[in-house]
Design a protein around this motif. Structure first.
Motif, PDB file in Angstrom:
ATOM      1  N   ASN A  46       0.822  -1.218   0.000  1.00 28.17           N
ATOM      2  CA  ASN A  46       0.000   0.000   0.000  1.00 28.17           C
ATOM      3  C   ASN A  46       0.854   1.265   0.000  1.00 28.17           C
ATOM      4  N   PRO A  47       1.781   1.394  -0.956  1.00 25.31           N
ATOM      5  CA  PRO A  47       2.713   2.514  -0.901  1.00 25.31           C
ATOM      6  C   PRO A  47       2.097   3.840  -1.320  1.00 25.31           C
ATOM      7  N   GLY A  48       2.707   4.879  -0.799  1.00 26.83           N
ATOM      8  CA  GLY A  48       2.441   6.240  -1.229  1.00 26.83           C
ATOM      9  C   GLY A  48       3.774   6.937  -1.326  1.00 26.83           C
ATOM     10  N   ILE A  49       3.872   7.942  -2.182  1.00 33.53           N
ATOM     11  CA  ILE A  49       5.118   8.679  -2.346  1.00 33.53           C
ATOM     12  C   ILE A  49       4.789  10.155  -2.466  1.00 33.53           C
ATOM     13  N   LEU A  50       5.588  10.966  -1.789  1.00 34.95           N
ATOM     14  CA  LEU A  50       5.377  12.405  -1.747  1.00 34.95           C
ATOM     15  C   LEU A  50       6.682  13.106  -2.079  1.00 34.95           C
ATOM     16  N   GLY A  51       6.641  13.959  -3.091  1.00 36.87           N
ATOM     17  CA  GLY A  51       7.781  14.803  -3.424  1.00 36.87           C
ATOM     18  C   GLY A  51       7.429  16.237  -3.064  1.00 36.87           C
ATOM     19  N   GLU A  52       8.287  17.174  -3.423  1.00 40.74           N
ATOM     20  CA  GLU A  52       7.989  18.572  -3.158  1.00 40.74           C
ATOM     21  C   GLU A  52       6.905  19.044  -4.124  1.00 40.74           C
ATOM     22  N   GLY A  53       5.682  19.204  -3.625  1.00 41.52           N
ATOM     23  CA  GLY A  53       4.570  19.687  -4.436  1.00 41.52           C
ATOM     24  C   GLY A  53       3.931  18.652  -5.334  1.00 41.52           C
ATOM     25  N   THR A  54       4.211  17.370  -5.125  1.00 40.90           N
ATOM     26  CA  THR A  54       3.644  16.316  -5.957  1.00 40.90           C
ATOM     27  C   THR A  54       3.543  15.026  -5.147  1.00 40.90           C
ATOM     28  N   ALA A  55       2.614  14.139  -5.529  1.00 42.84           N
ATOM     29  CA  ALA A  55       2.417  12.899  -4.770  1.00 42.84           C
ATOM     30  C   ALA A  55       1.725  11.860  -5.636  1.00 42.84           C
ATOM     31  N   ALA A  56       1.794  10.596  -5.184  1.00 42.92           N
ATOM     32  CA  ALA A  56       1.071   9.498  -5.829  1.00 42.92           C
ATOM     33  C   ALA A  56       0.840   8.405  -4.795  1.00 42.92           C
ATOM     34  N   ASN A  57      -0.239   7.669  -4.969  1.00 47.94           N
ATOM     35  CA  ASN A  57      -0.571   6.520  -4.127  1.00 47.94           C
ATOM     36  C   ASN A  57      -0.932   5.348  -5.017  1.00 47.94           C
ATOM     37  N   PHE A  58      -0.615   4.141  -4.543  1.00 47.50           N
ATOM     38  CA  PHE A  58      -0.978   2.925  -5.268  1.00 47.50           C
ATOM     39  C   PHE A  58      -2.336   2.468  -4.746  1.00 47.50           C
ATOM     40  N   VAL A  59      -3.368   2.565  -5.595  1.00 51.97           N
ATOM     41  CA  VAL A  59      -4.743   2.278  -5.206  1.00 51.97           C
ATOM     42  C   VAL A  59      -5.374   1.344  -6.243  1.00 51.97           C
ATOM     43  N   ASP A  60      -5.953   0.246  -5.775  1.00 47.13           N
ATOM     44  CA  ASP A  60      -6.659  -0.684  -6.657  1.00 47.13           C
ATOM     45  C   ASP A  60      -5.839  -1.081  -7.879  1.00 47.13           C
ATOM     46  N   GLY A  61      -4.558  -1.395  -7.654  1.00 49.39           N
ATOM     47  CA  GLY A  61      -3.711  -1.913  -8.727  1.00 49.39           C
ATOM     48  C   GLY A  61      -3.127  -0.889  -9.664  1.00 49.39           C
ATOM     49  N   GLN A  62      -3.229   0.400  -9.324  1.00 51.57           N
ATOM     50  CA  GLN A  62      -2.638   1.410 -10.201  1.00 51.57           C
ATOM     51  C   GLN A  62      -2.151   2.616  -9.399  1.00 51.57           C
ATOM     52  N   ASP A  71      13.098  11.210 -10.051  1.00 51.00           N
ATOM     53  CA  ASP A  71      14.210  12.017 -10.551  1.00 51.00           C
ATOM     54  C   ASP A  71      15.379  11.930  -9.570  1.00 51.00           C
ATOM     55  N   ARG A  72      16.593  11.770 -10.084  1.00 55.10           N
ATOM     56  CA  ARG A  72      17.789  11.681  -9.230  1.00 55.10           C
ATOM     57  C   ARG A  72      18.027  12.934  -8.400  1.00 55.10           C
ATOM     58  N   SER A  73      17.487  14.064  -8.806  1.00 52.65           N
ATOM     59  CA  SER A  73      17.759  15.310  -8.089  1.00 52.65           C
ATOM     60  C   SER A  73      16.777  15.570  -6.950  1.00 52.65           C
ATOM     61  N   ASP A  74      15.728  14.784  -6.840  1.00 51.09           N
ATOM     62  CA  ASP A  74      14.675  15.040  -5.857  1.00 51.09           C
ATOM     63  C   ASP A  74      14.735  14.098  -4.665  1.00 51.09           C
ATOM     64  N   GLY A  75      14.197  14.562  -3.547  1.00 49.36           N
ATOM     65  CA  GLY A  75      13.992  13.728  -2.372  1.00 49.36           C
ATOM     66  C   GLY A  75      12.530  13.340  -2.307  1.00 49.36           C
ATOM     67  N   TYR A  76      12.213  12.237  -1.627  1.00 42.78           N
ATOM     68  CA  TYR A  76      10.841  11.717  -1.559  1.00 42.78           C
ATOM     69  C   TYR A  76      10.558  11.110  -0.191  1.00 42.78           C
ATOM     70  N   TRP A  77       9.353  11.344   0.288  1.00 48.77           N
ATOM     71  CA  TRP A  77       8.832  10.585   1.422  1.00 48.77           C
ATOM     72  C   TRP A  77       8.133   9.366   0.841  1.00 48.77           C
ATOM     73  N   ILE A  78       8.479   8.164   1.303  1.00 46.28           N
ATOM     74  CA  ILE A  78       7.788   6.941   0.878  1.00 46.28           C
ATOM     75  C   ILE A  78       7.140   6.322   2.102  1.00 46.28           C
ATOM     76  N   LYS A  79       5.842   6.001   1.972  1.00 46.22           N
ATOM     77  CA  LYS A  79       5.068   5.366   3.032  1.00 46.22           C
ATOM     78  C   LYS A  79       4.742   3.942   2.594  1.00 46.22           C
ATOM     79  N   VAL A  80       5.000   2.975   3.478  1.00 46.87           N
ATOM     80  CA  VAL A  80       4.631   1.575   3.221  1.00 46.87           C
ATOM     81  C   VAL A  80       3.972   1.021   4.477  1.00 46.87           C
ATOM     82  N   SER A  81       3.177  -0.026   4.304  1.00 48.33           N
ATOM     83  CA  SER A  81       2.430  -0.595   5.424  1.00 48.33           C
ATOM     84  C   SER A  81       3.235  -1.597   6.245  1.00 48.33           C
ATOM     85  N   ASP A  82       4.422  -1.992   5.761  1.00 54.51           N
ATOM     86  CA  ASP A  82       5.252  -2.955   6.477  1.00 54.51           C
ATOM     87  C   ASP A  82       6.706  -2.728   6.082  1.00 54.51           C
ATOM     88  N   GLU A  83       7.638  -3.231   6.876  1.00 57.85           N
ATOM     89  CA  GLU A  83       9.051  -3.093   6.558  1.00 57.85           C
ATOM     90  C   GLU A  83       9.394  -3.829   5.277  1.00 57.85           C
TER      91      GLU A  83
END
Length: 199
Positions: A46-62, A71-83
């Motif tokens: 159930n991942p989600g990813i957040l960049g500066e001013g942009t985001a995406a979530n994996f929902v219902d297979g997409q 992008d190699r130049s950006d940092g991201y917050w990644i959320k997962v439901s398990d290690e």
């Protein structure tokens, strides 16, 4: 090579340990850097990813959202439901003159990467001219403040698998000073113990 269309490239793998909510970056990527390719092995968490001013979530297979590519130049917050371990296979990028990433930071908070394998002291890898415009740097478990006496805090090294919030007092452009050597394989392991910013 398995990560791009050039069979002569020596594609290399590295791992990023994910343990719930992690501030990461990617110093090496496959030719197809779409999130559905780079993050495919964690789609069951159930991942989600957040960049500066942009985001995406994996929902219902997409993947849904505005963040379509990594992008190699950006940092991201990644959320997962398990290690999990996120294994990334990518083309090695050699720090050649003229090929460096130019970071154009705006006044305030900027979510960026450190685009090399391994670690480097922030006072050596960030050009001195750019340091004059940086108030502080924050990562997941550490921070550094640029005081009149120099950098203070628990963050003294930058790492190629971690993301960073650079807080600036003005707009500034810079390219990192490349490390003396680039590791062939970097494995970032997170723990509760850290020293000099390495966690």
């Amino acid at each position: 090579g398995e990560c791009d269309s050039n069979p002569d490239n020596d594609c290399q793998m590295y791992s990023i340990t994910l343990d719930g909510l992690d501030l990461v970056s990617f110093y090496r990527l496959p030719e197809d850097s779409g999130i559905e390719n780079v993050l495919s092995e964690i789609e069951g968490l159930n991942p989600g990813i957040l960049g500066e001013g942009t985001a995406a979530n994996f929902v219902d297979g997409q993947w849904l959202g505005t963040l379509l590519t990594i992008d190699r130049s950006d940092g991201y917050w990644i959320k997962v439901s398990d290690e999990s371990e996120l294994n990334v296979v990518g083309v090695p990028i050699l720090p050649l003159p003229g090929s460096e990433i130019i970071y154009s930071l705006h006044t305030g908070s900027n979510l960026i990467s450190y685009p090399f394998a391994g670690f480097a002291p922030l006072i050596e890898t960030i050009p001195e001219e750019a340091q004059n415009s940086i108030i502080g740097i924050i990562t997941e478990n550490a921070s550094a403040y640029n005081s009149e006496e120099g950098w203070i805090g628990g963050l003294m090294d930058l790492c190629g698998t971690e993301g960073y919030w650079f807080i600036t007092s003005e707009d500034v452009d810079f390219a990192y000073n490349p490390p003396a050597s680039d590791d062939n394989l970097t494995r970032q392991v997170k723990s509760s113990d850290f020293y000099l910013g390495r966690d």
